[in-house]
Design an enzyme around this catalytic site. Structure first.
Site, short mmCIF file in Angstrom:
data_model
loop_
_atom_site.label_atom_id
_atom_site.label_comp_id
_atom_site.label_asym_id
_atom_site.label_seq_id
_atom_site.Cartn_x
_atom_site.Cartn_y
_atom_site.Cartn_z
N LYS A 13 -95.22 76.18 48.12
CA LYS A 13 -96.24 75.58 47.27
C LYS A 13 -97.52 75.64 47.88
CE LYS A 13 -94.19 71.93 46.13
NZ LYS A 13 -92.87 72.03 47.08
N ARG A 88 -93.29 64.61 40.51
CA ARG A 88 -92.06 64.97 41.24
C ARG A 88 -90.92 64.29 40.71
NH1 ARG A 88 -94.43 66.58 46.35
NH2 ARG A 88 -92.80 67.11 47.96
N ARG A 127 -92.25 76.11 60.38
CA ARG A 127 -93.41 75.83 59.82
C ARG A 127 -94.39 75.09 60.83
NH1 ARG A 127 -94.14 73.57 53.73
NH2 ARG A 127 -93.18 71.80 54.60
N ARG A 161 -94.98 69.12 60.97
CA ARG A 161 -95.06 68.02 60.08
C ARG A 161 -93.80 67.20 60.55
NH1 ARG A 161 -95.70 69.52 53.97
NH2 ARG A 161 -94.08 67.64 53.67
N ARG A 172 -85.14 65.56 51.87
CA ARG A 172 -86.31 66.19 50.97
C ARG A 172 -85.52 67.04 49.73
NH1 ARG A 172 -90.34 68.50 55.04
NH2 ARG A 172 -91.47 68.99 53.12
P1 AMP Z 1 -95.43 67.70 50.15
O1 AMP Z 1 -96.60 67.97 51.24
O2 AMP Z 1 -95.84 68.07 48.90
O3 AMP Z 1 -94.10 68.11 50.74
O4 AMP Z 1 -95.30 66.12 50.11
C1 AMP Z 1 -94.73 65.46 51.54
C2 AMP Z 1 -94.19 63.98 51.07
O5 AMP Z 1 -95.28 63.47 50.46
C3 AMP Z 1 -92.99 63.86 50.35
O6 AMP Z 1 -91.88 64.12 50.64
C4 AMP Z 1 -93.16 62.54 49.53
O7 AMP Z 1 -92.67 61.73 50.50
C5 AMP Z 1 -94.55 62.28 49.45
N1 AMP Z 1 -95.14 62.98 48.09
C6 AMP Z 1 -95.89 63.92 47.72
N2 AMP Z 1 -96.17 64.02 46.52
C7 AMP Z 1 -95.33 63.05 46.09
C8 AMP Z 1 -95.38 62.55 44.69
N3 AMP Z 1 -95.60 63.28 43.52
N4 AMP Z 1 -94.51 61.67 44.43
C9 AMP Z 1 -93.91 60.75 45.57
N5 AMP Z 1 -93.90 61.04 46.74
C10 AMP Z 1 -94.71 62.13 46.98
#
Ligand code: AMP
Length: 217
Positions: A13, A88, A127, A161, A172
């Protein structure tokens, strides 16, 4: 255009969002990036988000929705945006509908990136991200940097990360299936969903995505 990007962790993404946003001349809004920026700046919001992110859980809606709303209200997002990682869950999707109603706008498409689960695990395990720019993303096997640990684009340090560890990835994925996947049906009911395969080269996936959105790359 106003677009929502959905797909499991590791679908690409962030990588696709950066290219698509550039091609479509709209800002890329990633709630994950906003949280990570808050964490590295040590803000109270970052402190709240950190424990949830470490555990692979969703940050509570009352924190997330306000942050996303504020970002969408910035001037560069007035003409459109590409949302990556928001909404989400269903209550965030409903909140987004409310925000769009308030501004008299609507979504044009929800782009669903499909990728098999074993591929997701391989992608995340290898990654590596750049500390200077979260859109500079590498993979130790699939797209290795020229020099180990160094970003080809800007010379920044590459790191894994914290939430890309195997246990957290499993959590996740679980959260994705139980909380995020239902929003695809929610948007299908609004006839907004376009699904594409996220397998293949990055530029091939971008081309597929642009075609699915009715734009040529
Ligand atoms: P990402 O970078 O999109 O993979 O997001 C990393 C982490 O940030 C996720 O595993 C959640 O803990 C948090 N996070 C990101 N976007 C959201 C969202 N819309 N709602 C809740 N937690 C989020």
């Amino acid at each position: 255009m106003r677009i929502v990007l959905v797909g499991p962790p590791g679908a690409g993404k962030g990588t696709q969002a950066a290219y698509l946003a550039k091609n479509l001349s709209i800002p890329h809004i990633s709630t994950g990036d906003l949280f990570r920026a808050n964490i590295s700046q040590g803000t109270p919001l970052g402190q709240k988000a950190q424990e949830y992110m470490r555990a692979g859980q969703l940050v509570p809606d009352e924190v997330t929705i306000g942050m996303a709303r504020d970002r969408m209200a910035e001037p560069d997002a007035a003409g459109g945006f590409l949302l990556d990682g928001f909404p989400r869950n269903l209550s965030q999707a409903e909140a987004l509908d409310g925000i769009l109603r308030e501004t008299g706008t609507e979504l044009d498409a929800v782009l669903d990136l499909e990728v098999p689960e074993d591929e997701v695990v391989k992608r995340i395990a290898g990654r590596r991200m750049c500390r200077n720019d979260s859109t500079h993303i590498f993979h130790v096997e699939y797209s290795p940097p020229k020099a180990e640990g160094v970003c080809d684009a800007c010379g920044g340090e590459l790191y894994q990360r914290e939430d890309d560890s195997e246990d957290t990835v499993r959590k996740r994925l679980e959260v994705y299936h139980s909380e995020t996947e239902p929003i695809i049906d929610y948007y299908k009911a609004q006839e907004l969903v376009v699904t594409i395969s996220a397998l293949g080269r990055v530029d091939e996936v971008t081309r597929r995505a642009m075609e699915a959105l009715g734009r040529s790359a």
